[in-house]
Each structure stands twice: as C-alpha cells, then as structure tokens.
Design a protein around this motif. Structure first.
Motif, PDB file in Angstrom:
ATOM      1  N   ASP A  60       0.816  -1.217   0.000  1.00 48.34           N
ATOM      2  CA  ASP A  60       0.000   0.000   0.000  1.00 48.34           C
ATOM      3  C   ASP A  60       0.847   1.264   0.000  1.00 48.34           C
ATOM      4  O   ASP A  60       0.309   2.381   0.048  1.00 48.34           O
ATOM      5  N   GLY A  61       2.177   1.110  -0.053  1.00 52.80           N
ATOM      6  CA  GLY A  61       3.065   2.260  -0.118  1.00 52.80           C
ATOM      7  C   GLY A  61       3.286   2.969   1.207  1.00 52.80           C
ATOM      8  O   GLY A  61       4.053   3.935   1.275  1.00 52.80           O
ATOM      9  N   LYS A  62       2.677   2.473   2.270  1.00 49.13           N
ATOM     10  CA  LYS A  62       2.815   3.101   3.579  1.00 49.13           C
ATOM     11  C   LYS A  62       3.955   2.442   4.353  1.00 49.13           C
ATOM     12  O   LYS A  62       4.360   1.322   4.074  1.00 49.13           O
ATOM     13  N   ARG A  63       4.459   3.177   5.339  1.00 46.71           N
ATOM     14  CA  ARG A  63       5.478   2.636   6.236  1.00 46.71           C
ATOM     15  C   ARG A  63       4.852   2.417   7.609  1.00 46.71           C
ATOM     16  O   ARG A  63       4.089   3.254   8.092  1.00 46.71           O
ATOM     17  N   TYR A  64       5.221   1.320   8.230  1.00 44.90           N
ATOM     18  CA  TYR A  64       4.619   0.924   9.491  1.00 44.90           C
ATOM     19  C   TYR A  64       5.680   0.777  10.573  1.00 44.90           C
ATOM     20  O   TYR A  64       6.844   0.517  10.290  1.00 44.90           O
ATOM     21  N   LEU A  65       5.244   0.938  11.814  1.00 47.74           N
ATOM     22  CA  LEU A  65       6.123   0.775  12.974  1.00 47.74           C
ATOM     23  C   LEU A  65       7.342   1.689  12.843  1.00 47.74           C
ATOM     24  O   LEU A  65       8.472   1.293  13.098  1.00 47.74           O
ATOM     25  N   GLU A  66       7.097   2.940  12.443  1.00 51.38           N
ATOM     26  CA  GLU A  66       8.186   3.864  12.131  1.00 51.38           C
ATOM     27  C   GLU A  66       8.559   4.776  13.298  1.00 51.38           C
ATOM     28  O   GLU A  66       9.316   5.727  13.121  1.00 51.38           O
ATOM     29  N   GLN A  67       8.056   4.488  14.510  1.00 51.77           N
ATOM     30  CA  GLN A  67       8.408   5.347  15.641  1.00 51.77           C
ATOM     31  C   GLN A  67       9.912   5.379  15.874  1.00 51.77           C
ATOM     32  O   GLN A  67      10.481   6.409  16.234  1.00 51.77           O
ATOM     33  N   THR A  68      10.578   4.238  15.672  1.00 52.72           N
ATOM     34  CA  THR A  68      12.030   4.175  15.866  1.00 52.72           C
ATOM     35  C   THR A  68      12.737   5.107  14.896  1.00 52.72           C
ATOM     36  O   THR A  68      13.682   5.812  15.269  1.00 52.72           O
ATOM     37  N   SER A  69      12.291   5.152  13.647  1.00 54.41           N
ATOM     38  CA  SER A  69      12.892   6.059  12.665  1.00 54.41           C
ATOM     39  C   SER A  69      12.760   7.501  13.115  1.00 54.41           C
ATOM     40  O   SER A  69      13.703   8.297  13.002  1.00 54.41           O
ATOM     41  N   THR A  70      11.597   7.851  13.635  1.00 50.83           N
ATOM     42  CA  THR A  70      11.364   9.230  14.059  1.00 50.83           C
ATOM     43  C   THR A  70      12.278   9.621  15.203  1.00 50.83           C
ATOM     44  O   THR A  70      12.921  10.685  15.186  1.00 50.83           O
ATOM     45  N   VAL A  71      12.386   8.753  16.205  1.00 47.98           N
ATOM     46  CA  VAL A  71      13.205   9.073  17.379  1.00 47.98           C
ATOM     47  C   VAL A  71      14.681   9.162  17.006  1.00 47.98           C
ATOM     48  O   VAL A  71      15.398  10.084  17.416  1.00 47.98           O
ATOM     49  N   THR A  95      15.133   3.330  25.370  1.00 48.60           N
ATOM     50  CA  THR A  95      13.674   3.356  25.474  1.00 48.60           C
ATOM     51  C   THR A  95      13.196   4.769  25.174  1.00 48.60           C
ATOM     52  O   THR A  95      13.925   5.753  25.366  1.00 48.60           O
ATOM     53  N   HIS A  96      11.972   4.852  24.684  1.00 45.27           N
ATOM     54  CA  HIS A  96      11.328   6.143  24.453  1.00 45.27           C
ATOM     55  C   HIS A  96       9.824   5.924  24.538  1.00 45.27           C
ATOM     56  O   HIS A  96       9.307   4.894  24.063  1.00 45.27           O
ATOM     57  N   PRO A  97       9.088   6.848  25.109  1.00 43.73           N
ATOM     58  CA  PRO A  97       7.644   6.645  25.310  1.00 43.73           C
ATOM     59  C   PRO A  97       6.866   6.412  24.021  1.00 43.73           C
ATOM     60  O   PRO A  97       5.785   5.800  24.057  1.00 43.73           O
ATOM     61  N   SER A  98       7.368   6.861  22.896  1.00 46.90           N
ATOM     62  CA  SER A  98       6.615   6.717  21.647  1.00 46.90           C
ATOM     63  C   SER A  98       6.813   5.361  20.983  1.00 46.90           C
ATOM     64  O   SER A  98       6.104   5.021  20.029  1.00 46.90           O
ATOM     65  N   ILE A  99       7.768   4.586  21.457  1.00 49.76           N
ATOM     66  CA  ILE A  99       8.167   3.364  20.749  1.00 49.76           C
ATOM     67  C   ILE A  99       7.163   2.236  20.968  1.00 49.76           C
ATOM     68  O   ILE A  99       6.698   2.002  22.080  1.00 49.76           O
ATOM     69  N   ARG A 139      16.276  -0.487  14.916  1.00 53.55           N
ATOM     70  CA  ARG A 139      15.095  -1.350  14.814  1.00 53.55           C
ATOM     71  C   ARG A 139      14.363  -1.380  16.142  1.00 53.55           C
ATOM     72  O   ARG A 139      14.971  -1.193  17.212  1.00 53.55           O
ATOM     73  N   PRO A 140      13.045  -1.615  16.132  1.00 49.27           N
ATOM     74  CA  PRO A 140      12.314  -1.796  17.393  1.00 49.27           C
ATOM     75  C   PRO A 140      12.749  -3.089  18.074  1.00 49.27           C
ATOM     76  O   PRO A 140      13.090  -4.074  17.420  1.00 49.27           O
ATOM     77  N   GLY A 141      12.744  -3.084  19.398  1.00 50.21           N
ATOM     78  CA  GLY A 141      13.091  -4.271  20.158  1.00 50.21           C
ATOM     79  C   GLY A 141      14.576  -4.358  20.440  1.00 50.21           C
ATOM     80  O   GLY A 141      15.364  -3.481  20.069  1.00 50.21           O
ATOM     81  N   ALA A 142      14.957  -5.416  21.138  1.00 55.29           N
ATOM     82  CA  ALA A 142      16.358  -5.607  21.519  1.00 55.29           C
ATOM     83  C   ALA A 142      16.627  -7.082  21.712  1.00 55.29           C
ATOM     84  O   ALA A 142      15.781  -7.826  22.218  1.00 55.29           O
ATOM     85  N   ALA A 143      17.821  -7.510  21.296  1.00 55.63           N
ATOM     86  CA  ALA A 143      18.217  -8.903  21.478  1.00 55.63           C
ATOM     87  C   ALA A 143      18.609  -9.185  22.915  1.00 55.63           C
ATOM     88  O   ALA A 143      18.423 -10.299  23.422  1.00 55.63           O
ATOM     89  N   SER A 144      19.198  -8.190  23.590  1.00 57.55           N
ATOM     90  CA  SER A 144      19.591  -8.349  24.990  1.00 57.55           C
ATOM     91  C   SER A 144      19.803  -6.966  25.575  1.00 57.55           C
ATOM     92  O   SER A 144      19.965  -5.977  24.848  1.00 57.55           O
ATOM     93  N   TRP A 145      19.810  -6.897  26.886  1.00 56.56           N
ATOM     94  CA  TRP A 145      20.031  -5.624  27.541  1.00 56.56           C
ATOM     95  C   TRP A 145      20.576  -5.867  28.937  1.00 56.56           C
ATOM     96  O   TRP A 145      20.439  -6.950  29.505  1.00 56.56           O
ATOM     97  N   VAL A 176      16.481  14.998  22.915  1.00 56.84           N
ATOM     98  CA  VAL A 176      15.300  14.197  22.561  1.00 56.84           C
ATOM     99  C   VAL A 176      14.558  13.873  23.854  1.00 56.84           C
ATOM    100  O   VAL A 176      14.939  12.954  24.586  1.00 56.84           O
ATOM    101  N   PRO A 177      13.521  14.630  24.193  1.00 60.68           N
ATOM    102  CA  PRO A 177      12.801  14.399  25.455  1.00 60.68           C
ATOM    103  C   PRO A 177      12.283  12.970  25.569  1.00 60.68           C
ATOM    104  O   PRO A 177      11.748  12.414  24.611  1.00 60.68           O
ATOM    105  N   GLY A 178      12.509  12.378  26.735  1.00 61.67           N
ATOM    106  CA  GLY A 178      12.011  11.037  27.001  1.00 61.67           C
ATOM    107  C   GLY A 178      12.944   9.925  26.576  1.00 61.67           C
ATOM    108  O   GLY A 178      12.702   8.763  26.892  1.00 61.67           O
TER     109      GLY A 178
END
Length: 773
Positions: free
Chosen positions: A373-384, A543-547, A604-610, A677-679
C-alpha cells in the motif's frame, strides 16, 4: 541430538538423493534405502503390507550399516526433530544400544517409551563396521504425529556423530549434537512386502521369500548399499551453491546458452521453490513460508526448529536455496564507486562496476517502502533516531538515490523485497534460469570437493548416491564455479587440496575426506581463509515513550496480532511486509592515524539483549547497532577444525586497536545529543557504564555481523590472492569462485548488494575468458 531436522517439503524434480530397492545379501531382506557417500552409512527400511481395512500396521524393519568412525547414528522418518519420534543407536560391548527420543523444542530430546525395538539376529559388529538390523513396533505414529506409510513423497532425516555419547551403556544418556545430518527422498508407498516375507524377517528369519518389490542384489563384504543407477551427465558449468552469487551467475551463464548445473546442499525456501515451512497463521490460507514473509526475519534466530542454518559452520550461515539471501534482513544498498575501487583492494579491471550494478537494479530494484500500500509501518524508531541524529548534521535522504554519499546521511531502510514478500535472486534470476532447458537445479546435493588432475578440474564429488561415486563431470573445457560463501567455498578448496598446508593436513587426516584429496605433490598453496573481514558491531539499547517494540518480535512467527495477519494475508501490506530494520545512517570517522573509517548504523524496534540498573518499560525498547564498515583495518582468518567444521581461527574484530578506538568515537557521537530528545533513555549501557568500558567488556561472540568477506580474496598475484581478476583460482585452469569470499574489503553497507553486482560482473568476465566451453 538431531538438532536441525526441520520439517521440509521439496520439489521432486530437484531432489537427487533417493531411497532405492536393494537386498542385503547377508540376510536376504529386501530393503529400500540409500547410502550417504560422505560417511558411508547405509539406511534401509521395509514395511509390512498395507491393511485392506482399518488402520495400517504401525511398524517396520530397518537396518543401518555404519563405519566404526561414527560413534552413534540417529534418524527421524518424519524428517523433523520437533514433535517427532527420534531413534538413535550405537555399539557397546558387542551389542547395539538403542534410544528412542522425543522433543518439543530444540533441546536434548527426552527418552520416549512408546516404541518396542527388537534387534534381529543378522546384526553384526566387527573391527570396521557395525550393522544393526531391527524391528521397530509402534513406530509410525507417536504423541502428536505420524508418518504416512502410503505416501510416495517423504523426506526422512538422518544424522551421524563422531563424538561418543556420555555413557554408552545407558540408553538415556546425554549426548552432544550430531556432527552431520541430511535428508533424502523416500517413496514409502513402494517399500511394502507380503505378509509372509515380513513376518519371516520380523521373527529373525532370512531369505527373500516370495513377492515384494523388484530388488537388486549387491555383493559386498562390508556394507549393503543401493547401487548407483547411472553415470551423471556432463555440463559446461557446474555451480556450487544456490545463494545470491551462485544464482545470478547461473542465470547469466545459462542465458548465454551454456549447459549449467546448479547444486545446492540445502532444500527449498520460499513457496515457489517448494518450501512448505509455514507460520501457523498462514496454514490453509496462503502459499507462504517463513522465508516469504519479510516480518518473520527476527524469528530466524529464535525458532527452535531452525533447519536453515548450516550445522557444520560455527557462525550463522544459510544452508538452503537462496543461502544467506533467504534468511537475512534483505537490507539492500546499491554499491558505491568506492566499494569497487582500487583503494578498497579491487583490481583495476573491476572498478567500472556501474554497468553491472545497473543490470542488477533493473532486475531487482530496491525499495524503502515494501508494503504494497506504499505506507510505512512501525516507524516510531525512525522518528526518534532521526531526532537524535539531526542535531549532529545528518541529512535525511533516500539512501539508494546516491550510493556514493555516505557521510552524515540517514534514511529509511531499503530492501530487495517484491510485492510485500521476499524477493532477491530466488524470485528473479532463478525463475528465468528455471525456464531454460539448458539449466538444472538440484537440491540436497552437497559438493564435497572438486576432482582435479593437477590444474585441470574434471568435475565434482557430491553426496548424491543416485550417480556413480557421487561424481558430476564437466564437458570438455567445462568449468566449476564455487559459490558456497566465505566459509563454504573455502572448505571445498581445502578438501580439494587448495589452501594453506595446515588446513590441507587436517583434511588429509580425515578418514572420509582424506582419500578424496589429490596427492600432496599436487597441492596448491594459496592463502585460502586469510584476509577475512566482518563488520565489528556494537548494540546500544534505548527506550522512548513513543516506541512500539512489537512485543520484541517474540510471537511474530506463531501468533502476531490478528489485525496485522489479516492485513498481510489480504494484500501483503502492513508490518509483516517489512523486516525489522527501520532506519540506517552513515558517518565518516577520523582514525588516529589520519585515515577515515566509516560507521553504519541500523535502528530497529526491540532488543536482542540488555543490561541495565534502570527500571524501564520493555515495550518501549529499540536498538541502534553501530558497525564499522568501509576502511576497517582488522583482518582475521577462518578455516576448519579436525572435524572439518568451518570456524573462525582468528576473529576479525578489533585486531587493529584503531578499529576499537574509532568505533568508540562513533558510539559517543551517536549518544552526544540524547539530551535534545525528550524522554529518550539509554539502558544499555546505562549511566553507570561509560561507552569505552562498555566496548572493552563487549562479548566478542556477539560482535559478529555475519557479513564475512575475503577468505578467497581477489587479486593479481598468486600467494597474495586466491583468485585472479577473472575470479579463477590461481594454479587451476577452470576453477572459479563467485561469492562474498572474493571481496577484498568491506563495502560501506551490508554487502548483499555488492555481492549481487559482483556476480553480474563475474559472470561476464568468465564468459569472455578464452578456453571455455
């Protein structure tokens, strides 16, 4: 035990290892089976007659004939480790110890008490082999599964191990993972005999009886094997490995009218290639496998039934059709001029890459919006991450619009997906090749070594028991092209007497591979395995509240959100149409010696370990992975161990201390604007650990980016390089390498795009080289 027996479907026309009828001359039993030519183990089975009414008998008679170098063997007639009946056996004090097992995940299987297995009198053990003949009752069905004894299309699995079990007297003993495994085709519907025959053999009797399948009797003093059925047809080109390099080369050479045989050691991947490993939510609803759906990329590393990884290489490597291109995140960067420059180690003859990159782009255009559909999804990480990098002077661009611009730029991740599904060479180049009569693809065919007379290659030896000696010959002036990857092609060269003496001696001392080597007087000493690069990579977790971390991809294979499943199944759009990377960026970093090393970042969203002392919201995690790329100074070495398993010998990360100090600078740059970058909060490392301390303590085992290049480096001088400017192996007349192993140094970004452009150019150079077919 039996770790990677994934449930596989197959394309019958390309599966060469097949069970054939044979008679064991020592007991007269008519089996159907095959012999693996690598380990010389024979596997045979015969079933009672089918029932005229009611359920079919739940048993069979089997035999294995095993050289003593193999400490134990195992098999699964269903072809899968997970939720299947597994049988293992080994000799101990003149008797066969048998263990039936069952597993629901990729762990040491538990003892399974259901079957009754009786060792029959024709079982023998001597100084060279052991033969186990047995009746297996209650063995064609088990908790949660069964085999269809009426089916003409089955793929049993087998495994062997040269490592003994922990306690050979105990059927429930622990054991380490098998050292090799494989699959073959078995027509169960044909492997039935009369009741009189079966009952005689099941009671310990011998002799052929009457009726049953047409059989061939083989006279032998050590093993009972299904004889080869034919001598293989010769080809102009035999290409070893169905990854991106091998597929593109095969397509272009077959396009030129040459006869081409493409041999792939693994099985199918995407649905159109015959793959059938489906996510549960697609079963009965869409023709999709794990390898078709871009959003399932993260599950490649967490699925307990991960049959797609090579088990004889100690790093991640794809052993299936498409190779690494079938299991990677498909990040796709068109190569820059610098990627193919003499500054980056390429011969002058390779610097004009643009026509070949243009050919690649025409066949396989990159996209940074893969959803239909030409849209991008789960793009909060890109924005932050964009908010983090913009104050540092990064410009937001469409990255592949200008491949030569790689300093302080960022943009949406680009892929070679097509129509919301995995694309790559499997969906493009392979399909045009398959349409040609002069092209043949053969799966489940592992090339062990090239056969050579001095400098002349005459063909390849494989594990294919359907042809004499597993040998595939070349036509006069024919050529072999290795495309097995940085580890796979190097190992074939070692097993063919080409490489450093220490590696060749390991092969020589192997009881199976050693006899197939040329004499030491014909060994070719080249730096195979040296000059290896891989991006050193370090993860930063935030971490960020928008993610939305998408539940860290935990259930994306088994149970993703229903709305996302519906959207993807309807039109291949939404979150599942894209792999996990969301944004990429590059910057040029000055090393302390005055030279420049580039850093690539992937978010990318998520993490393999922390690892953090903070309390944090796990649903808001994202990861930035920072890699050193173009200009990295460290080099390592790969090779094989005594079991001929591919392994790093010298890790290629931070060998040169300038790489570490430069990457530390890059990481410090990334986090320098966090306060704007607040948060935004970094949890790994947290505020109790400095970036230098974090990098110094980083586990080298997790620094691997799986971007290995250089083990068969291209160059102009034998001894300093393995292949010449035409990708021909020095010291040979007709042996070539076309895969990531010839790349002399890392490009700016993930090497996927460069490998494909390189294959386009290599195919043209090989075809233009005089003396070929």
């Amino acid at each position: 035990m039996l770790r990677l027996f994934g449930l596989l479907a197959f394309a019958g026309s390309v599966l060469s290892q097949a069970a054939l009828p044979y008679t064991d001359p020592e007991n007269g039993i008519n089996f159907w089976g095959f012999t693996d030519v690598v380990h010389n183990v024979t596997w045979g089975y015969v079933f009672p007659p089918l029932a005229t009414s009611g359920p079919n008998p739940n048993e069979y008679i089997g035999e294995v004939v095993v050289p003593v170098v193999n400490q134990w063997i195992g098999f699964a007639l269903s072809g899968s480790m997970i939720d299947s009946l597994l049988v293992a056996a080994w000799p101990n004090n003149g008797k066969i110890v048998v263990s039936t097992r069952y597993a629901t995940s990729n762990v040491l299987p538990d003892v399974y008490p259901g079957p009754t297995i009786t060792t029959l009198p024709s079982t023998t053990i001597n100084s060279t082999h052991w033969k186990w003949v047995f009746r297996c009752q209650n063995c064609t069905s088990w908790l949660g599964g069964s085999i269809d004894v009426t089916s003409p299309s089955n793929i049993p699995a087998w495994c062997v191990s040269t490592i003994p079990v922990d306690d050979p007297a105990d059927p429930g003993t622990s054991m380490v993972q098998h050292t090799d495994y494989g699959f073959y085709f078995f027509d169960f519907s044909s492997a039935h005999v009369t009741a009189a025959q079966y009952n005689n053999w099941a009671a310990g009797g011998t002799g052929p009886g009457s009726g049953g399948p047409t059989t061939t009797t083989t006279k032998t003093t050590t093993t009972s094997t299904a004889p080869p059925t034919a001598t293989a047809s010769p080809y102009d080109y035999i290409i070893v490995g169905g990854g991106p390099g091998g597929i593109i080369t095969a397509d272009r050479i077959s396009q030129a009218g040459k006869s081409v045989l493409l041999l792939e050691r693994g099985g199918p991947s995407t649905w159109e290639t015959g793959g059938r490993y489906q996510p549960p939510w697609a079963q009965g609803k869409a023709n999709l496998t794990k390898f078709d759906v871009p959003g399932l990329f993260e599950s490649m590393f967490t699925d307990p039934d991960s049959f797609w990884w090579c088990t004889d290489i100690n790093v991640f490597a794809g052993c299936l059709l498409g190779g690494g291109g079938a299991v990677n995140g498909a990040l796709y960067w068109l190569p820059s001029d610098q990627d193919f420059s003499t500054n980056n180690g390429w011969p002058q003859e390779w610097t004009n890459h643009q026509p070949y990159t243009a050919m690649l782009k025409a066949r396989l255009p990159p996209t940074d919006a893969p959803s239909t559909d030409g849209k991008r999804y789960l793009e909060q990480t890109s924005t932050v991450v964009s908010q983090l990098l913009a104050p540092q002077g990064y410009q937001n661009v469409t990255i592949n619009d200008n491949p030569d611009s790689k300093d302080r730029i960022m943009g949406y991740a680009a892929y070679d997906f097509i129509g919301g599904q995995r694309g790559g060479p499997v969906a493009t180049y392979l399909q045009t090749a398959l349409g040609r009569k002069n092209f043949k693809l053969q799966l489940y065919t592992n090339v062990l070594n090239v056969v050579r007379n001095g400098s002349q290659i005459t063909g390849v030896t494989t594990n294919d028991t359907s042809v004499a000696g597993g040998f595939y010959p070349l036509n006069p002036n024919g050529r072999v092209i290795l495309s097995g990857g940085t580890y796979g092609s190097a190992r074939v060269l070692f097993r063919s007497g080409i490489g450093p003496t220490d590696m060749l001696n390991l092969v020589k001392n192997d009881p199976v591979a050693g006899p197939n080597m040329p004499p030491s007087s014909q060994w070719i000493n080249l730096p195979v395995g040296y000059n290896v690069s891989d991006n050193p990579s370090i993860n930063l977790v935030f971490t960020h509240p928008s993610i939305n971390d998408y539940d860290n991809w935990a259930d994306v294979f088994t149970d993703p959100p229903a709305a996302d499943v519906s959207q993807y199944l309807a039109n291949r759009s939404g979150i599942l149409a894209q792999a996990s990377p969301r944004l990429n960026f590059w910057s040029a970093l000055g090393a302390s010696d005055g030279e420049t090393i580039w850093m690539q970042g992937t978010a990318r969203p998520g993490a393999a370990s922390w690892n953090t002392s903070y309390a944090f919201n796990q649903t808001q995690m994202f990861t930035i992975t920072a890699y050193l790329s173009y200009g990295v100074k460290s080099r390592g070495r790969i090779g094989i161990n005594a079991a001929l398993v591919g392994t790093p010998l010298v890790n290629p990360w931070f060998v040169n201390p300038l790489d570490k100090s430069t990457l530390i600078t890059g990481l410090q740059n990334i986090v320098s604007t966090m306060g704007q970058v607040p948060g935004l909060e970094m949890i790994t490392p947290d505020n109790k650990t400095t970036i230098p301390a974090y990098v110094n303590a980083y586990d080298p085992a997790t620094m691997d980016s799986n971007h290995w290049v250089g083990s068969n480096i291209i160059g102009t001088t034998a001894g300093q390089a393995v292949v010449d400017v035409n990708t021909k192996v020095f010291g040979t007349n007709n042996l070539f390498v076309v895969d990531a192993s010839i790349i002399p140094a890392l490009p700016y970004g993930n090497p996927h795009g460069q490998v494909m452009s390189m294959a386009e150019q290599a195919a043209a150079k090989i075809l233009a080289l005089a003396g070929g077919p």
